[in-house]
Design a protein around this motif. Structure first.
Motif, PDB file in Angstrom:
ATOM      1  N   VAL A  37      38.236 -10.561 -38.882  1.00  0.00           N
ATOM      2  CA  VAL A  37      38.454 -11.845 -39.542  1.00  0.00           C
ATOM      3  C   VAL A  37      39.933 -12.008 -39.854  1.00  0.00           C
ATOM      4  N   ASP A  90      36.818 -12.684 -34.637  1.00  0.00           N
ATOM      5  CA  ASP A  90      35.510 -13.343 -34.721  1.00  0.00           C
ATOM      6  C   ASP A  90      35.538 -14.582 -35.599  1.00  0.00           C
ATOM      7  N   VAL A  91      36.380 -14.583 -36.640  1.00  0.00           N
ATOM      8  CA  VAL A  91      36.505 -15.722 -37.556  1.00  0.00           C
ATOM      9  C   VAL A  91      37.979 -15.918 -37.863  1.00  0.00           C
ATOM     10  N   GLU A  93      40.673 -18.384 -40.308  1.00  0.00           N
ATOM     11  CA  GLU A  93      40.972 -19.455 -41.260  1.00  0.00           C
ATOM     12  C   GLU A  93      42.100 -20.303 -40.686  1.00  0.00           C
ATOM     13  N   LEU A 308      37.078 -22.697 -41.812  1.00  0.00           N
ATOM     14  CA  LEU A 308      36.838 -21.476 -41.051  1.00  0.00           C
ATOM     15  C   LEU A 308      36.298 -21.860 -39.679  1.00  0.00           C
ATOM     16  N   VAL A 310      35.264 -20.313 -35.530  1.00  0.00           N
ATOM     17  CA  VAL A 310      34.894 -19.149 -34.718  1.00  0.00           C
ATOM     18  C   VAL A 310      35.324 -19.426 -33.279  1.00  0.00           C
ATOM     19  N   ALA A 320      29.544 -13.547 -37.147  1.00  0.00           N
ATOM     20  CA  ALA A 320      30.569 -14.472 -37.631  1.00  0.00           C
ATOM     21  C   ALA A 320      29.937 -15.573 -38.461  1.00  0.00           C
ATOM     22  N   TYR A 321      28.803 -16.074 -38.006  1.00  0.00           N
ATOM     23  CA  TYR A 321      28.113 -17.119 -38.776  1.00  0.00           C
ATOM     24  C   TYR A 321      27.629 -16.563 -40.113  1.00  0.00           C
ATOM     25  N   ILE A 324      30.584 -16.577 -42.457  1.00  0.00           N
ATOM     26  CA  ILE A 324      30.912 -17.930 -42.899  1.00  0.00           C
ATOM     27  C   ILE A 324      29.893 -18.441 -43.905  1.00  0.00           C
TER      28      ILE A 324
END
Length: 419
Positions: A37, A90-91, A93, A308, A310, A320-321, A324
């Motif tokens: 992340v 994966d994520v 900001e 956020l 992906v 990843a979800y 979030i």
């Protein structure tokens, strides 16, 4: 949008090579999935990150969370490269107004089908709207920040002005006129604070630019926007703010800290900066939402903050979800808001910051939050920024209608250059 809000634990672990234990597929041998992340500098505190990591991994032991803190400088190029690679985090900001340019490339995962599950009916419009592109939701609202009025409680008291009674623009002008005397600036408002002007434009029912028939048209020469500029002119005149520069030249916190300035428009964190520069002002700074045209509706504001996203090529979409959903859920949003004095991502969580005067004032305004026109080309408008030149021209006596038409033409030319 760049945010006002730690060489953190996740980055330290990565730098020491502990992440090298992961296999190319992102899973430790026989262990949990490693979720990479990217969060931005100052979007979380060290303490909040550690608390979230511990709570998340306890709730989801199958995921090993690795957070890297990124710098705003150069982040656009870094994200663009990551989205085009086979080794993206994966994520990520991103600033809320940056989502469109990343989505346009086809590099983001579409979360349209998850909006209801994530509480999208209550998202702040200023985060949700720019997080969408061509009818699909790619950015999930993370947190918001917007401008409020920071005021000197002692100067208000001396002038007999009650900040709690300033609910409309007319009342604001009257109070500022009363404050602007005896060596005190009623307000310090630089001539090129275009985010503040944008709020007045939205209040009047206008916009900075509109799309008609697939083409963009600048909106500064509309009757609504011209009324907004006239109000800005009246307010700006009740102080000594320069007509040809913005809030960074000079830093407005420096001006307020050094002089007798009754009010300034800034994010609440600006109060801490002012008090740091002049400790004598500690405990003498208060907040109220930017007033609107009527008492029942606070002034519109530009909603800064983050979403956020992906990457479409991210290896761990399901995990990843999960990340979030946790970080943008009510429990962690409440904790984040209190830790960082942010506005939570949903209108239903506004009371979470009631104990923080600055954040509480910010949350009131956030309900009337807007974003800049949702197009990848808006960044090019800001780089050239004919809005600033227009404001200076009007404030120095040039014809508002003619200058607005010129600025609108420039905005339209830039936005349409990408079509």
């Amino acid at each position: 949008m760049k945010h006002r809000p730690l060489a953190l634990l996740g980055a330290m672990l990565l730098s020491t090579g502990l992440a090298a234990c992961s296999s190319p597929g992102g899973r430790n041998a026989g262990g949990p999935t490693v979720l990479d992340v990217w969060l931005m500098r100052d979007s979380v505190s060290d303490a909040f990150q550690k608390e979230f990591e511990a709570g998340f991994e306890k709730a989801h032991p199958q995921i090993d969370l690795k957070i890297q803190i990124q710098e705003w400088e150069g982040i656009g190029e870094k994200v663009t490269a990551a989205l085009a690679s086979n080794d993206a985090p994966d994520v990520i900001e991103v600033g809320n107004t940056q989502v469109a340019q990343y989505a346009q490339s086809g590099g983001l995962t579409d979360f349209t089908g998850k909006v209801g599950e994530l509480g999208g009916d209550f998202w702040l419009e200023g985060l949700a709207e720019p997080g969408a592109w061509e009818g699909k939701q790619y950015g999930i609202p993370y947190y918001a920040a917007n401008r409020v009025v920071i005021y000197r409680t002692d100067l208000f008291r001396q002038a007999g002005v009650d900040a709690t009674r300033i609910r409309t623009r007319d009342q604001w002008i009257a109070a500022t006129e009363k404050l602007d005397r005896n060596g005190v600036q009623g307000i310090y408002l630089p001539g090129q604070n275009w985010f503040t002007l944008a709020g007045f434009v939205w209040d009047e029912g206008g916009d900075l630019a509109l799309q008609e028939g697939g083409r963009w048209k600048g909106g500064l020469d509309s009757p609504e926007a011209l009324r907004a500029m006239d109000f800005y002119r009246r307010l700006q005149a009740l102080g000594k703010g320069p007509k040809d520069s913005d809030e960074s030249r000079p830093l407005q916190a420096d001006v307020v800290a050094k002089g007798q300035v009754a009010q300034v428009i800034a994010t609440p964190g600006g109060a801490g900066v002012i008090a740091q520069k002049n400790p004598a002002l500690k405990g003498k700074l208060g907040f109220f939402p930017i007033p609107g045209k009527t008492a029942g509706t606070p002034g519109a504001v530009f909603t800064g903050g983050s979403d956020l996203v992906v990457p479409a090529v991210a290896a761990h979409q399901e995990e990843a979800y999960t990340f979030i959903k946790e970080l943008t859920g009510d429990a962690w949003q409440t904790k984040l808001a209190l830790a960082m004095s942010y506005v939570p991502n949903k209108t239903t969580l506004a009371t979470a910051v009631a104990s923080d005067p600055g954040a509480a004032a910010m949350a009131v305004g956030a309900a009337q939050g807007h974003a800049t026109p949702n197009t990848p080309q808006w960044a090019a408008v800001e780089a050239k920024n004919p809005i600033k030149d227009y404001m200076t021209a009007v404030l120095t006596g040039r014809d508002a209608r003619a200058e607005a038409a010129r600025a609108s033409q420039s905005i339209a030319a830039t936005l349409n250059s990408g079509s």
